[in-house]
Each structure stands twice: as C-alpha cells, then as structure tokens.
Scaffold this active site. Sequence first.
Site, mmCIF file in Angstrom:
data_model
loop_
_atom_site.group_PDB
_atom_site.id
_atom_site.type_symbol
_atom_site.label_atom_id
_atom_site.label_comp_id
_atom_site.label_asym_id
_atom_site.label_seq_id
_atom_site.Cartn_x
_atom_site.Cartn_y
_atom_site.Cartn_z
ATOM 1 N N HIS A 173 40.695 41.222 33.829
ATOM 2 C CA HIS A 173 41.147 42.321 34.707
ATOM 3 C C HIS A 173 40.381 43.705 33.914
ATOM 4 O O HIS A 173 40.634 44.805 34.515
ATOM 5 C CB HIS A 173 42.621 42.350 34.954
ATOM 6 N N ASP A 392 30.871 30.855 50.954
ATOM 7 C CA ASP A 392 30.401 29.512 51.250
ATOM 8 C C ASP A 392 29.205 29.058 50.277
ATOM 9 O O ASP A 392 27.775 29.778 50.309
ATOM 10 C CB ASP A 392 29.724 29.481 52.691
#
Length: 462
Positions: A173, A392
């Site tokens: 992060h 995808d």
Amino acid sequence: MASSSPFFRHVSTYKVKPPPQPRTRFQLSTWDLAMVSVYYIQKGLLFSNHLQPHLTIADVVERLKTSLSATLVHFYPLAGRLFTEEARDEQGNVTGIYISIDCDGQGAELIHVVAEGITVADVLSPSTDVPPFVNSFFPYDKAVNYDGHVIPLLAVQLTELSDGFFLGCCFNHAVGDGTSYWMFFNAWAEIARAGGVAAELSRSPVHDRWFIDGDKESPIKLPFTRPDEFIARLPLPLYRERIFHLSAGSIAQLKARANQECGMTSISSLQSISSLLWRCITRARGFPPEQITRCRVAAQNRSRLNPPLSPDYFGNAIYAIPAATTVGELLAHDLGWAARLVHETVGGHTDSAIRKAVAAWMAAPVIYRVDMFDPFSVMMGSSPRFDVYGCDFGWGKPVAARSGTAHKFDGKVTFYAGREGGGSMDLEICLEPPFMRALEEDEEFMSVVSPPLEKWITSETR
C-alpha cells in the site's frame, strides 16, 4: 459445503521478474510514506471453471507467469523493494530516515496452492458470513508495508478450487492505493488476454510522484531513527464479515429519497449509501446520544487538485475525510440530513484543502496505523467505480471479488461494483458480532438490501 478448516496444499512458488530494465529509484510522496505501517492491500477475484477443455491448470499458471512478467515492465516499481537511508548530522547522529523504492527488477511472487474440497459456491456463501478460509487465499497475512524491504512488493496466490480458482493479490500500500491496485490488475488481465506480450496498454500508469513543492528529486525525511518508533503490529480484531447486495433499482430509490428529504438534487448514490450505513450501524451499536460519531469516506485527490493529477497516476492519492455529528443528532434526523452532511464534507475536499493537509503533514509527519481508527465511527473504503469485473484473463468474467484480513475492523465498509452492472453494488461490512446481529435486524437497512444473486451460483458456477 467445505469444512471451517479446509486443507490448503502448497504446490509451488515462482519468482516472476520483468525483462531487464535500468535500475531505478522511485521517491515516495507524503501520501505513500504515511502508509508504511498499515497492511498490504489484499483483494482478489473468484473464477468458476469456464476453462476451455484443453486449458489445464498448468496452462493457467504459465499464462499468469508470462503475463505478470510483461505487466511488470509497465508497473516497474512493483518489481522492486523498499530501501531506507539514514540522515545524519555533522556529528554522525541519526536525525531521520528516507524511504524509497529501489527497483533493480528483484521481482514479484506467484504462489500456486490447492484448496482441497472447496467449491465456488462455498466461497460465495450468499446468505451467511464470508467463510474464514477465504483469508487463506491471500499471501503475506499481517505483513505491513514496511516489510517490503525484505519481501516482494507484490505477491499473487492462485488457489485451485474443486470447480474454479481464486486469484488473490497482496499489493504494498506504500506503492499505491485502490485506484493503482485495480489499474494494475486490469492491465495484467489485458496483457494475459493478448497472449502475455508487453504491448501498449489501453491505460498506461503515470509513475511521477506528486510533491507539494513540485520538486520530484528531493526525498522526504521522516523524523524517526528506528522502525519501532512508527511500525505497529497489532492483533486481529474480533468481527463478523458479510457481503450485502444492493440492486441498481434499490440504490436509485435510496438516492431519490436522500435528495428529496434534504431538498437537493446533487446527493450521489455513494453518499446516499454511506449515509444510510452511518445511521444504521450507529443505531446497531447503541452508543449514547452525546457520543461524537464520524462517517469517513475515502476521497480521491487526483481530480481535485489544480491542476489535476492524471487519472492514471500510479501511487497513493487519497484521504479519508470525515463528516461528524453526535449519535443523537444523527439518529434524530432523517437520511437526507445525514446525506447533506456527507455531501458537504466531500464538497469541501478541494485543492486548497488537500494542499493544506499535505503542508501540515510535512510539518509533522504522521504514519497511519489501524488502531488510530475511531471505534465510534464508520469507514467507507474502496469504490464501486473500480473495474473489478473487467479483469478477464482469457477464461471469462470473475464471479465475485473478496478480500483478506488487511484493514478490517468494526465499522469498515468496502464498496464493490455489483456483478450484474448497471449501478448495482456489493457491500463488504465488518462489525463486532452483536452489532452485526443488530444490523441484520435493522428494518431501514434490510429494506434496501437485495436478495443474493442465486442464479450465478446455480448456473455459472457449476
């Protein structure tokens, strides 16, 4: 249904490196440095077994390795490690530290695991809490971002299920926020669909860090001499975690209600839902009327700066901005009153407010820790605008998104886009057990919640 403690079998671990690149040092901004003591981002995607008959799990692993290597060309900081230098005075005394990313293509990690007996439907559990075994889909549990000195800044775990698989990422992060995380995930999927070639991306990340004085070459000195002065490793809090689905129609009705009640037309869907959750969770907790409570909303800085940052800025560029009132005031008024309060807070997050906050941080740096969170408040994280279901990799649309243990505590809400699109959303809510029971019985909240999308469990996941 899988047992509460299913067996996870490690298959292999791969070090994935980009093709050779020049060694590069990336400086960290104030927003990045503030994150060094919080946890890695842990988000992932569930896929049902839509694999083509000739595509084996070995094919999946190979495609992920090849495409990840190519993706790291574009996201080169993720292939590096954190690096700390000491600042010293004329007498040789340590006066502070500088933390940056040293990238010499050290690489990311790809881990292949098999979860014996777990199905896609077990993971979804649409009418119950998120199963505890989901936490095992993510590597580096409890790792704080500072650990990126010795462990990769990115680790991915591919977990085989009986009828599908889960792809979980652990993303430092201090390198980037949720926008950066999903930018990377979508780029990786795009490259995988293209056969793993490091071609031009539809969205290329912008790596130049933003600094308030405009000097990108000068590192920021932190006023610490030892890691234990700012690193906190905390026990996991006790909470229940559930996914609640909100249909596009239900959200539209809630938004219309909030705007009507406060006599406005500019209350957004996200502000309406945040206000509803603030009221309902506060009511479920049963705090005294005089108690101060806040609704913290993760707000983007990119578009609010003047001039604005690129929407493809790769790094941290967020603040958790708070709307505040007392419990009594919040519950005595209607949804529209709370929504106006949240709306005004978001509207006040301007270029000047951001620059003022950055200047204050530079004068007295603060390193965030999870235990700084106010237990009387709620925290709205992530965004339904992130393109979760566009990831995808060439074997079909994900079934669902889930997260690990990182940054979870009582009152944390994570927003995801709903799988059916159209403005629908999924809410991942974490609450202490008695508060979750009360929320599940809250009529105002449950009247907005839509039934689980059973059709995707019964058709697409079999």
